[in-house]
Design a protein around this motif. Structure first.
Motif, mmCIF file in Angstrom:
data_model
loop_
_atom_site.group_PDB
_atom_site.id
_atom_site.type_symbol
_atom_site.label_atom_id
_atom_site.label_comp_id
_atom_site.label_asym_id
_atom_site.label_seq_id
_atom_site.Cartn_x
_atom_site.Cartn_y
_atom_site.Cartn_z
ATOM 1 N N GLU A 83 0.947 -1.107 -0.062
ATOM 2 C CA GLU A 83 -0.028 0.089 0.116
ATOM 3 C C GLU A 83 0.714 1.304 -0.071
ATOM 4 O OE1 GLU A 83 -3.994 2.013 2.516
ATOM 5 O OE2 GLU A 83 -2.954 -0.059 3.015
ATOM 6 N N THR A 84 0.421 2.317 -0.870
ATOM 7 C CA THR A 84 1.400 3.449 -0.991
ATOM 8 C C THR A 84 1.006 4.555 0.130
ATOM 9 O OG1 THR A 84 1.092 3.334 -3.336
ATOM 10 C CG2 THR A 84 1.697 5.420 -2.472
ATOM 11 N N LYS A 85 1.992 4.886 0.780
ATOM 12 C CA LYS A 85 2.094 5.911 1.919
ATOM 13 C C LYS A 85 2.111 7.355 1.448
ATOM 14 C CE LYS A 85 3.993 2.852 5.294
ATOM 15 N NZ LYS A 85 5.192 2.416 6.299
ATOM 16 N N GLY A 86 1.671 8.262 1.863
ATOM 17 C CA GLY A 86 1.392 9.590 1.607
ATOM 18 C C GLY A 86 2.483 10.340 2.531
ATOM 19 N N ALA A 87 2.212 11.589 2.785
ATOM 20 C CA ALA A 87 2.780 12.450 3.687
ATOM 21 C C ALA A 87 2.703 12.029 4.977
ATOM 22 C CB ALA A 87 2.237 14.002 3.401
ATOM 23 N N GLU A 88 3.870 12.072 5.787
ATOM 24 C CA GLU A 88 3.932 11.666 7.340
ATOM 25 C C GLU A 88 3.190 12.797 8.083
ATOM 26 O OE1 GLU A 88 6.834 10.404 10.713
ATOM 27 O OE2 GLU A 88 7.481 10.244 8.722
ATOM 28 N N VAL A 89 2.504 12.500 9.202
ATOM 29 C CA VAL A 89 2.048 13.412 10.165
ATOM 30 C C VAL A 89 1.980 12.826 11.407
ATOM 31 C CG1 VAL A 89 0.469 14.635 8.571
ATOM 32 C CG2 VAL A 89 -0.395 12.771 9.822
ATOM 33 N N ARG A 90 1.982 13.491 12.708
ATOM 34 C CA ARG A 90 2.066 12.913 13.890
ATOM 35 C C ARG A 90 0.699 13.532 14.797
ATOM 36 N NH1 ARG A 90 6.970 10.264 14.590
ATOM 37 N NH2 ARG A 90 6.200 9.643 16.736
ATOM 38 N N VAL A 91 0.612 12.786 15.753
ATOM 39 C CA VAL A 91 -0.474 13.178 16.710
ATOM 40 C C VAL A 91 0.311 12.994 18.220
ATOM 41 C CG1 VAL A 91 -2.628 12.778 17.975
ATOM 42 C CG2 VAL A 91 -2.708 12.619 15.367
ATOM 43 N N LEU A 92 0.630 14.152 18.854
ATOM 44 C CA LEU A 92 1.326 14.039 20.063
ATOM 45 C C LEU A 92 0.802 14.781 21.383
ATOM 46 C CD1 LEU A 92 4.837 14.885 18.666
ATOM 47 C CD2 LEU A 92 4.192 12.748 19.144
ATOM 48 N N GLN A 93 0.902 14.134 22.330
ATOM 49 C CA GLN A 93 0.574 14.509 23.668
ATOM 50 C C GLN A 93 1.278 15.602 24.382
ATOM 51 O OE1 GLN A 93 -0.619 11.762 26.427
ATOM 52 N NE2 GLN A 93 -1.927 12.928 27.559
ATOM 53 N N ALA A 94 0.721 16.672 24.728
ATOM 54 C CA ALA A 94 1.753 17.707 25.602
ATOM 55 C C ALA A 94 0.708 18.054 26.729
ATOM 56 C CB ALA A 94 2.025 18.852 24.822
ATOM 57 N N GLY A 95 1.208 17.513 27.987
ATOM 58 C CA GLY A 95 0.202 17.915 29.070
ATOM 59 C C GLY A 95 -0.919 16.915 28.989
ATOM 60 N N LYS A 96 -2.095 17.427 29.075
ATOM 61 C CA LYS A 96 -3.332 16.642 29.044
ATOM 62 C C LYS A 96 -4.154 16.744 27.746
ATOM 63 C CE LYS A 96 -4.464 17.374 33.976
ATOM 64 N NZ LYS A 96 -5.402 17.598 34.798
ATOM 65 N N SER A 97 -3.260 17.713 26.871
ATOM 66 C CA SER A 97 -3.902 17.718 25.534
ATOM 67 C C SER A 97 -3.110 17.144 24.143
ATOM 68 C CB SER A 97 -3.995 19.407 25.097
ATOM 69 O OG SER A 97 -4.921 19.908 26.059
ATOM 70 N N PHE A 98 -3.751 16.923 23.128
ATOM 71 C CA PHE A 98 -3.215 16.321 22.098
ATOM 72 C C PHE A 98 -3.407 17.300 20.965
ATOM 73 C CE2 PHE A 98 -4.227 12.739 24.332
ATOM 74 C CZ PHE A 98 -3.646 11.527 23.964
ATOM 75 N N TYR A 99 -2.319 17.300 20.345
ATOM 76 C CA TYR A 99 -1.986 18.255 18.835
ATOM 77 C C TYR A 99 -1.607 17.298 17.663
ATOM 78 C CZ TYR A 99 -1.520 21.131 23.252
ATOM 79 O OH TYR A 99 -1.677 21.927 24.310
ATOM 80 N N PHE A 100 -2.020 17.826 16.605
ATOM 81 C CA PHE A 100 -1.892 17.658 15.121
ATOM 82 C C PHE A 100 -0.526 18.119 14.624
ATOM 83 C CE2 PHE A 100 -2.046 17.533 10.789
ATOM 84 C CZ PHE A 100 -2.474 16.245 10.442
ATOM 85 N N VAL A 101 0.420 17.560 14.370
ATOM 86 C CA VAL A 101 1.629 18.111 13.748
ATOM 87 C C VAL A 101 1.742 17.475 12.309
ATOM 88 C CG1 VAL A 101 4.225 17.976 13.753
ATOM 89 C CG2 VAL A 101 2.906 17.996 15.824
ATOM 90 N N GLY A 102 1.772 18.402 11.326
ATOM 91 C CA GLY A 102 1.401 18.184 10.031
ATOM 92 C C GLY A 102 3.061 17.913 9.168
ATOM 93 N N GLU A 103 3.980 17.470 10.111
ATOM 94 C CA GLU A 103 5.272 17.014 9.310
ATOM 95 C C GLU A 103 5.937 15.838 10.279
ATOM 96 O OE1 GLU A 103 8.438 19.891 10.578
ATOM 97 O OE2 GLU A 103 6.747 21.139 11.179
ATOM 98 N N PRO A 104 7.176 15.246 9.784
ATOM 99 C CA PRO A 104 7.544 14.285 10.504
ATOM 100 C C PRO A 104 8.343 14.741 11.797
ATOM 101 C CG PRO A 104 8.146 13.960 8.148
ATOM 102 C CD PRO A 104 7.563 15.365 8.201
ATOM 103 N N VAL A 105 8.143 13.796 12.912
ATOM 104 C CA VAL A 105 8.996 14.407 14.133
ATOM 105 C C VAL A 105 10.082 13.315 14.291
ATOM 106 C CG1 VAL A 105 8.835 14.784 16.582
ATOM 107 C CG2 VAL A 105 6.874 15.383 14.809
ATOM 108 N N ASN A 106 11.286 13.832 14.174
ATOM 109 C CA ASN A 106 12.250 12.839 14.552
ATOM 110 C C ASN A 106 12.656 12.474 15.833
ATOM 111 O OD1 ASN A 106 13.107 13.254 11.530
ATOM 112 N ND2 ASN A 106 14.103 14.985 12.010
ATOM 113 N N ALA A 107 12.476 13.005 17.005
ATOM 114 C CA ALA A 107 12.778 12.891 18.290
ATOM 115 C C ALA A 107 11.476 13.391 19.050
ATOM 116 C CB ALA A 107 14.023 13.436 18.892
ATOM 117 N N PRO A 108 10.616 12.342 19.121
ATOM 118 C CA PRO A 108 9.332 12.560 20.060
ATOM 119 C C PRO A 108 9.531 12.436 21.529
ATOM 120 C CG PRO A 108 9.054 10.731 18.764
ATOM 121 C CD PRO A 108 10.230 10.991 18.390
ATOM 122 N N ASP A 109 10.288 11.675 21.845
ATOM 123 C CA ASP A 109 10.641 11.288 23.240
ATOM 124 C C ASP A 109 11.221 12.492 24.111
ATOM 125 O OD1 ASP A 109 9.682 8.885 22.879
ATOM 126 O OD2 ASP A 109 11.261 7.705 22.601
ATOM 127 N N GLY A 110 10.619 12.796 25.171
ATOM 128 C CA GLY A 110 11.109 13.725 25.928
ATOM 129 C C GLY A 110 9.985 14.742 26.529
#
Length: 697
Positions: A83-110
């Protein structure tokens, strides 16, 4: 002794090994099904709930895709290989909320923070990345979770299936384990009772009946607790702990190693506990036996206690025993309180604190070396580790009490019993010969060089003062004991060469105080022997004159008899005892002053029956009333273990020796011949043997 006790208990358990093995298999399956729960929870957390932070890719497919702002996004693990993959995006949590990041995230841990449309990731105080981010509403966040729901539902179904399996296996384990335990205890109790039947008579001379009863009832019941409760908890505990440690190491080796400190502590705990508990339980079980013995003795002698007003003293003896019993029970309670499951809770809380301190904070912030799902599963599994430990600790008291009781039971079973020989021998004639027989119960001989012959059909009377050896001769004849010297033969056969059960099969006895068992008059005559028909029972009762004496009873020969026949008169009990002897048709009959407790009228009724009973049999009579043995074929006068005179009544009277003196004392003759010389002799005799003056000869 302890290892021997454990080995013997294992031998009994192996007799029901089939059901035990079935129980253990069910237990193992149940533990595995129960421990599957944390792994399912781990998968749900790590692979689905927390998987939302894995990379998402834009896709044209709508299945298993999240819809956000008109575009389809699929999580990395849900793509097919081609299956073909398109552009990469991420859904990350900060505090108690979640956020949409429209680009690759290289180091999400921290550590993550959000401000002014920018999501900042820092580690050890350094910024590792800044990304443009958009907050997600609850509905938008759920759109990313929606593709995970089918798998979550599937895991919930699996969890319920494993839960049902665990419940079924728990029922099966409990049923089979307790069923096996009941079979083991049934066999043990039967073996103990059967062994008691084989113990020699002298064993019961030295051990109170209450103590024997306590070992058969209380101690075997305590052993039952070992198989039903203790082994159930320990088997369950060991298998559960083993399964838990396997699960812990599968989750994370480091977490498993940290948790291993529990095992040596538990072993040391059990060893230390038993060191003190065994000492207390040994005394507790002994005191319980003594309490049973004194209760049994008090009930048996209640009339004597009341007549001599010994209630206060008897109660004081009982209270002293009961006080000592309670004192040691309190010591056990103190020991159990100090080593109760509360200490397990402390250990559990310490283990949780260490794990959460070392791993927990990082897992929550996303900087941990283990995932949140692993941490959750580990805490869940660790909690399950301490549940069986609590169960095992709570059973330590029963474990030690059971092992002490088992030791007492096996101690009784180790007493040397008489061999049991199946079969029987033909009814012998009853020609008895004692040849130079000497016998001692302990060290001092109570019989010295006893020799006499008793032919078939003869009546031999044994007379003499208390301790002269009358009962010892009967004990040797029954082979309750064997002589140290000399030989006893029946019909020319040495009795030592014949099985005891075969000899006694053709012997009967009528005691001065006959013993009746709980049942009916008829059952006391036959003693449950199927060879003795109802007609034979009734004929025996009629022959001894019991029909007239017992006719007034509401149910006749089927009248209920309580223990020892206490609701019947002494005469009625004696008549039933005579009928019993007649029904069994013995070749050798022993009468232990059988008419001593019967009134004159009743005695007249059975004298003719006695003659019928004695006909064709070798009869031995222990006589206290010399008037009842005048017709005996042979009278043996015993004194200090020796036969001092022997012959018929008239012959012994002509000798004017010891028998003559005894007879005159009982008759109270006042003839001039006695007044001249015999009275002086009698006075001298009564001075040396005062018990005879009262007629106890």
């Amino acid at each position: 002794m302890k290892s021997n006790t454990g080995k013997r208990l294992l031998d009994y358990a192996l007799k029901a090994k089939g059901t035990f093995i079935a129980a253990l298999i069910m237990l193992t399956i149940g533990v595995a099904a129960e421990l599957a729960g944390p792994f399912i929870a781990k998968s749900m957390i790590d692979n689905h709930l927390l998987a939302i932070e894995q990379p998402f890719y834009e896709t044209a497919a709508s299945e298993e895709a999240a819809v956000y702002q008109g575009k389809n996004y699929k999580r990395e693990g849900l793509f097919a290989p081609d299956e073909t993959k398109g552009a990469e995006v991420r859904v990350l949590q900060a505090g108690k909320s979640f956020y949409f990041v429209g680009e690759p995230v290289n180091a999400p841990d921290g550590d993550r923070s959000y401000a002014n449309g920018t999501l900042t990731v820092t580690r050890a105080g350094e910024v590792t990345g800044q990304y443009a981010a958009v907050p997600l509403s609850a509905g938008e966040l759920f759109a990313f979770y929606k593709p995970e729901m089918p798998s979550i539902y599937q895991l919930i179904v699996y969890y319920l299936i494993f839960l049902v399996i665990s419940v079924i296996m728990e029922f099966g384990k409990t049923f089979w384990l307790q069923s096996s335990a009941n079979k083991v205890i049934q066999r043990l109790r039967n073996d103990v009772y059967a062994h008691i039947q084989r113990l020699p008579v002298n064993f019961f001379d030295n051990l109170p009946a209450g103590k024997v009863v306590s070992r058969v009832t209380n101690d075997t019941e305590a052993v039952k607790d070992l198989f039903v409760a203790v082994l159930s908890n320990f088997f369950s505990g060991i298998i559960t702990i083993t399964g838990v440690y396997i699960a812990l190491f599968l989750l994370d080796v480091r977490l498993g190693l940290i948790s291993l400190f529990v095992v040596p502590m538990l072993i040391a705990w059990i060893v230390l506990y038993r060191k003190f508990a065994t000492r207390y339980n040994t005394i507790i079980r002994s005191r319980l036996s003594e309490i049973n013995a004194i209760i049994n003795e008090s009930i048996q002698g209640m009339s004597i206690i009341r007549v001599f007003r010994r209630q206060k003293q008897t109660r004081q003896e009982f209270e002293e025993l009961n006080e000592d019993y309670m004192k040691h029970q309190n010591k056990m309670l103190n020991l159990n309180a100090f080593t109760s499951h509360n200490l397990v809770n402390v250990l559990r809380n310490i283990a949780f604190a260490v794990v959460l301190w070392y791993f927990g904070a990082g897992a929550i912030t996303g900087t941990s070396i283990i995932s949140l799902g692993v941490l959750y599963a580990f805490v869940d599994v660790l909690g399950r580790l301490f549940q069986p430990i609590i169960g095992m600790v709570n059973q330590l008291a029963n474990l030690d009490s059971s092992l002490v009781s088992a030791g007492r039971v096996f101690e009784l079973m180790d007493e040397k019993g008489e061999p049991v020989t199946d079969g029987s021998m033909p009814r012998y004639k009853g020609n008895v010969v004692f040849k130079d027989v000497s016998f001692a119960y302990k060290k001092d001989y109570v019989l010295n060089n006893i020799s006499f012959k008793a032919s078939q059909g003869q009546t031999v009377a044994l007379v003499g003062h208390t301790g002269s050896g009358k009962s010892s001769i009967i004990n040797l004849l029954f082979r309750f004991y064997d002589p140290q010297k000399g030989k006893i033969t029946i019909d020319g056969q040495n009795v030592k060469e014949l099985p005891k059960q075969w000899i006694r099969e053709h012997m009967g006895i009528v005691l001065q105080d006959p013993y009746l068992f709980t049942g009916t008059i008829a059952s006391n005559v036959s003693l449950g022997d199927e060879k003795i028909s109802r007609a034979r029972i009734e004929q025996a009762l009629r022959d001894v004159g019991a029909e007239r004496i017992l006719a007034h009873l509401p149910q006749g020969f089927d009248e209920p008899v309580v223990e020892k026949g206490s609701t019947l008169s002494a005469g009625q009990r004696q008549l039933i005892s005579f009928a019993r002897a007649l029904a069994f048709d013995p070749a050798i009959l022993i009468l232990d002053e059988a008419t001593a407790n019967i009134d004159t009228e009743t005695e007249a009724l059975i004298q003719n029956a006695l003659e019928v009973l004695k006909k064709g049999r070798t009869t031995f009579i222990i006589a206290h009333r010399l008037s009842t043995i005048r017709s005996a074929d042979q009278i043996l006068v015993l004194h200090r273990g020796k036969i001092v005179e022997q012959g018929a009544h008239d012959e012994l009277m002509e000798l004017k020796g010891r028998y003559y003196q005894m007879y005159q004392l009982q008759q109270g003759a006042q003839g001039e011949a006695i007044a001249d010389g015999s009275t002086r002799s009698a006075d001298a005799f009564s001075t040396s043997s005062p018990s005879l003056a009262g007629g106890n000869v």
